[in-house]
Scaffold this motif. Sequence first.
Motif, PDB file in Angstrom:
ATOM      1  N   TRP A  40       0.836  -1.203   0.000  1.00 15.47           N
ATOM      2  CA  TRP A  40       0.000   0.000   0.000  1.00 15.47           C
ATOM      3  C   TRP A  40       0.864   1.243   0.000  1.00 15.47           C
ATOM      4  O   TRP A  40       1.957   1.259   0.579  1.00 15.47           O
ATOM      5  CB  TRP A  40      -0.933  -0.005   1.208  1.00 15.47           C
ATOM      6  N   ASP A  62       0.152   5.589   0.295  1.00 14.22           N
ATOM      7  CA  ASP A  62      -0.827   6.673   0.410  1.00 14.22           C
ATOM      8  C   ASP A  62      -0.270   8.030  -0.022  1.00 14.22           C
ATOM      9  O   ASP A  62      -0.754   9.063   0.386  1.00 14.22           O
ATOM     10  CB  ASP A  62      -1.376   6.747   1.836  1.00 14.22           C
ATOM     11  N   TYR A  72      -6.424   9.409  -4.054  1.00 14.33           N
ATOM     12  CA  TYR A  72      -6.528   8.005  -4.464  1.00 14.33           C
ATOM     13  C   TYR A  72      -6.036   7.087  -3.360  1.00 14.33           C
ATOM     14  O   TYR A  72      -5.079   7.398  -2.661  1.00 14.33           O
ATOM     15  CB  TYR A  72      -5.670   7.722  -5.713  1.00 14.33           C
ATOM     16  N   ASP A  73      -6.679   5.942  -3.243  1.00 13.52           N
ATOM     17  CA  ASP A  73      -6.127   4.818  -2.491  1.00 13.52           C
ATOM     18  C   ASP A  73      -5.380   4.003  -3.535  1.00 13.52           C
ATOM     19  O   ASP A  73      -5.840   3.876  -4.681  1.00 13.52           O
ATOM     20  CB  ASP A  73      -7.238   3.979  -1.858  1.00 13.52           C
ATOM     21  N   ARG A  74      -4.236   3.452  -3.160  1.00 14.68           N
ATOM     22  CA  ARG A  74      -3.486   2.682  -4.152  1.00 14.68           C
ATOM     23  C   ARG A  74      -2.553   1.683  -3.493  1.00 14.68           C
ATOM     24  O   ARG A  74      -2.184   1.830  -2.335  1.00 14.68           O
ATOM     25  CB  ARG A  74      -2.703   3.584  -5.099  1.00 14.68           C
ATOM     26  N   LEU A  78      -5.202   1.645  -8.512  1.00 14.47           N
ATOM     27  CA  LEU A  78      -5.709   2.846  -7.857  1.00 14.47           C
ATOM     28  C   LEU A  78      -7.225   2.868  -7.848  1.00 14.47           C
ATOM     29  O   LEU A  78      -7.864   2.362  -8.776  1.00 14.47           O
ATOM     30  CB  LEU A  78      -5.272   4.104  -8.618  1.00 14.47           C
ATOM     31  N   GLU A  79      -7.774   3.503  -6.810  1.00 14.04           N
ATOM     32  CA  GLU A  79      -9.214   3.765  -6.745  1.00 14.04           C
ATOM     33  C   GLU A  79      -9.390   5.175  -6.196  1.00 14.04           C
ATOM     34  O   GLU A  79      -8.816   5.509  -5.152  1.00 14.04           O
ATOM     35  CB  GLU A  79      -9.910   2.759  -5.835  1.00 14.04           C
ATOM     36  N   GLN A 117     -10.585   8.075  -4.015  1.00  7.58           N
ATOM     37  CA  GLN A 117     -11.103   7.998  -2.652  1.00  7.58           C
ATOM     38  C   GLN A 117     -12.587   8.327  -2.584  1.00  7.58           C
ATOM     39  O   GLN A 117     -13.309   7.729  -1.786  1.00  7.58           O
ATOM     40  CB  GLN A 117     -10.282   8.906  -1.727  1.00  7.58           C
ATOM     41  N   ALA A 159     -14.385   5.172  -3.441  1.00  5.55           N
ATOM     42  CA  ALA A 159     -14.300   4.217  -2.336  1.00  5.55           C
ATOM     43  C   ALA A 159     -15.257   4.617  -1.215  1.00  5.55           C
ATOM     44  O   ALA A 159     -15.914   3.755  -0.626  1.00  5.55           O
ATOM     45  CB  ALA A 159     -12.870   4.137  -1.817  1.00  5.55           C
TER      46      ALA A 159
END
Length: 146
Positions: free
Chosen positions: A91, A93, A98-100, A114-115, A117, A120
Amino acid sequence: MALHHTQLAMPRDGEAAARAFYAGALGMTELRKPPVLAARGGCWFRGGGVELHLGVEDPFAPAKKAHPGLLVDDLPGLAAALEAAGRTVTWDDDFPGYDRFYADDPFGNRLEFLEPQQQAARRDRTPPPAAAARPSSAGERAPGHA
């Protein structure tokens, strides 16, 4: 106009491992390569509007820094699936909004997932359809329902 595909290198005779990872763990669909290109080895995959081509490279060296960044709609679910398939998920940050995480394919090529945030957060606030329609054990309706 748009990106047609990204190519990653793989070692000779790595097609079975590529299929297990890209089609199996990631859920992509394998594409049929044109016969003249199929004779060279490798595999092509498509999923979620992304096309990845894996081509045989001699001598092979994995891409440790260069990588595709793939947008997904359930990053935690994908991380769990990759870990269940024996892949290490790292992970990170450091990309605002983005979370990735990063994971390597079976050949050591770096992949970034990636997504957004906001996406999510919407997913995390939305109960699964079955849970939303089902009363709780106490006979109450699920939150958000009258």
